[in-house]
Write a protein that holds these residues in place. Sequence first.
Motif, PDB file in Angstrom:
ATOM      1  N   SER A 187     -23.979 -31.443  36.249  1.00 48.79           N
ATOM      2  CA  SER A 187     -22.498 -31.223  36.850  1.00 48.79           C
ATOM      3  C   SER A 187     -22.682 -29.501  37.037  1.00 48.79           C
ATOM      4  CB  SER A 187     -21.231 -31.522  35.870  1.00 48.79           C
ATOM      5  OG  SER A 187     -21.561 -30.734  34.886  1.00 48.79           O
ATOM      6  N   SER A 188     -21.571 -29.117  37.546  1.00 49.53           N
ATOM      7  CA  SER A 188     -21.560 -27.613  37.989  1.00 49.53           C
ATOM      8  C   SER A 188     -21.655 -26.763  36.654  1.00 49.53           C
ATOM      9  CB  SER A 188     -20.304 -27.212  38.742  1.00 49.53           C
ATOM     10  OG  SER A 188     -19.163 -27.459  38.141  1.00 49.53           O
ATOM     11  N   ASN A 209     -23.146 -28.577  41.404  1.00 50.86           N
ATOM     12  CA  ASN A 209     -22.874 -29.894  41.459  1.00 50.86           C
ATOM     13  C   ASN A 209     -24.156 -30.457  42.129  1.00 50.86           C
ATOM     14  OD1 ASN A 209     -20.626 -30.108  40.095  1.00 50.86           O
ATOM     15  ND2 ASN A 209     -19.239 -29.839  41.729  1.00 50.86           N
TER      16      ASN A 209
END
Length: 682
Positions: free
Chosen positions: A625-626, A620
């Motif tokens: 985003s992850s 993240n």
Amino acid sequence: MNSRARRGLAALTSAATMAAGLLGAVAPGAQAAAADVTGGQIGLYGGSNGIATINADGTGLRSVPGIENNGHTPNWSPDGSRVVAGGSQIKTGRVNGGTSLVTLPWAEGVRSSAAYEDPAFWLDGRYVVFSTGGQLVYGPSDGSYAPEPLLTDAQEPETVCDVHPTTSPDGTLAFERRANYGCYDSQGIWTYDPDTDAVKRLIASGSSPVYSADGSRLVFTRLVDGWTQLFTANADGSAVTQITTDPTDHLNPSWDPANGRIAYDAHTTHAGQSDDQQTVRILDPAAGTSTALTDAGSKPAWQPLRKNALIRIYGTGPIGIDAAASRWTFDTLGETHQPGWIEAKSAVLINKGNATYAAPAISLGAEKQGPVLSTSSGSLDDSAAAELKRVLPKGGTVYLTGNTNLLAAKVATQVEALGYKALRLEGTDLSSMSARIAKQITAAPSWVFIADGNDYHDPIAASTAAGALGYRGTGVVLLTNGKSSSTSVQNYINALDPDTTGLVTVGSIAEQAFRQMPLVNGWNYWAIGGATHEDVAAELADFWWTAPTSAVVEDTWVWQNAVAGGAVTATYGPMLWSTEATLSTVAENYLTKRSASISYVHTFGGNVSYPPANRTGIANAIAASSGWVDTVWAEAGIPPTIASARSFRAAAPDSADGGRPAAGAAVTPGEHLPAPDRRTAP
């Protein structure tokens, strides 16, 4: 010793190292290929000096907090993790706000004080380039030093104005050049090549150029029959094609990173007239359609989304973390050289049960181009012997760190029986041993790092920083015994010239020890402090690295992971400590603020050291985003396939002279260091 002098010392070392082909894995290769990039949100000038984002289907309009934007086009980092905007100063941040805001310092050396306009991330997010007063200016995206003019007076005379810079993945800049009549007369689209330092006109007539995500094409505007229309061209300026013809001003174009659509501002009358109706529209040149997106903002910038990487190196079975780190980095003797791997020139042996005595081995291994391997104190472990035979040619030097209480005489005998030269580096105590290792690296370092040897955290961080200059004998670490130090350390420092040597104390105890030393010369030095060891490592990373492309996160409890990993990654990026369960806040903040440039993170050790929540936190921090981070599992240091290994181990090209970045060049350790807390020692 001023900032410019500090830059020069490090830049010369790094340039020479890379020119010699000694650096290995520095950046994911092909990470900016068009197939790897897709389109995300569209950033807008949202009015009231702010930024907004909207989905490409027209939904989800929302404001971005905290980033000033005085009517200019925002822009995105190559992976979409950060947005940048202009105004009175350049600011970058995450679209979700928070504590990730970075404000670049005021530009230095510019001709006039003017608004900072049209910023764009450059060279894979490591720099930001923008226009101020018609002058192109660039600086690191993490704000570690002040932006400065990009072009010389000969390349950019005062009679011209260069505006609207756009950046290609290969490093080329395109911009609009204006002249005459207060810089309102367009002179077409020009380019700057950082590899050749060449400036040339590409297209005779055009404004507001923007590269496609893969850098193969340009979209730009041109006045036709009183209306501003959209044109496209190949990156080399060929195949200029008009793609709009309707009686509308088409302004501020931006490519869809995925499939060739173009977002732009449509004005029903000429922009600025009282009856003008402005709408952001999306043009599909292939289909010949144009659809309205929103009338709630302007100056669109389409977010690219690209995968970054979390690289997991860990041991398994008889392969410990030291051998795994070595296998990730060094060629196997007798086998075909793989791009990105390094030929080992030496090796370093440490006692696998003593953390602080192992710390100086990191800088030694990095400087001498060899792995750091662990063994028992009484005899050479089979695993260490096997790795020596795998990587080091017969006749190579194996350094033994410590006296015979740490590595017995039998260890040296066994090393020599394998056909190597055993060289013991010892001292009466830890402090003395660190001085002996420093002398082995060089008697005249450019940089000295001092840390307290009573705990391994600060020495490992300091040794990693010292090794960052890489294979050139310019960085050493000296350890103290708490607030006292050995005569050997004092003599080593007193033999140095403070005018040509940078000195950094790492941790408050090390600074106190340094100030108590009987010094024969006055020293200006830099003190790195922090409430915790994690703070100290992050502060040191902030001091020493400029917009790094990679970083290493180390489990704060397992020093063996950090020593093995630091020795093979020191030349590529900073080291951060983190607790196991979740990513430490200080490490998260460091990574997040540099997510524009950091493409990948290494961890050394298994799942116990980096459980899922920790890994998700890293992902993240460095990406949008992850979900935009791939994990590369390097069991026993070997990635799943040679092909995937190559994609993360592209060799570094040369850096440019004078601190000017070259396209794709590795981050230069120590180049353009931030203004530190400068202290004077008696």
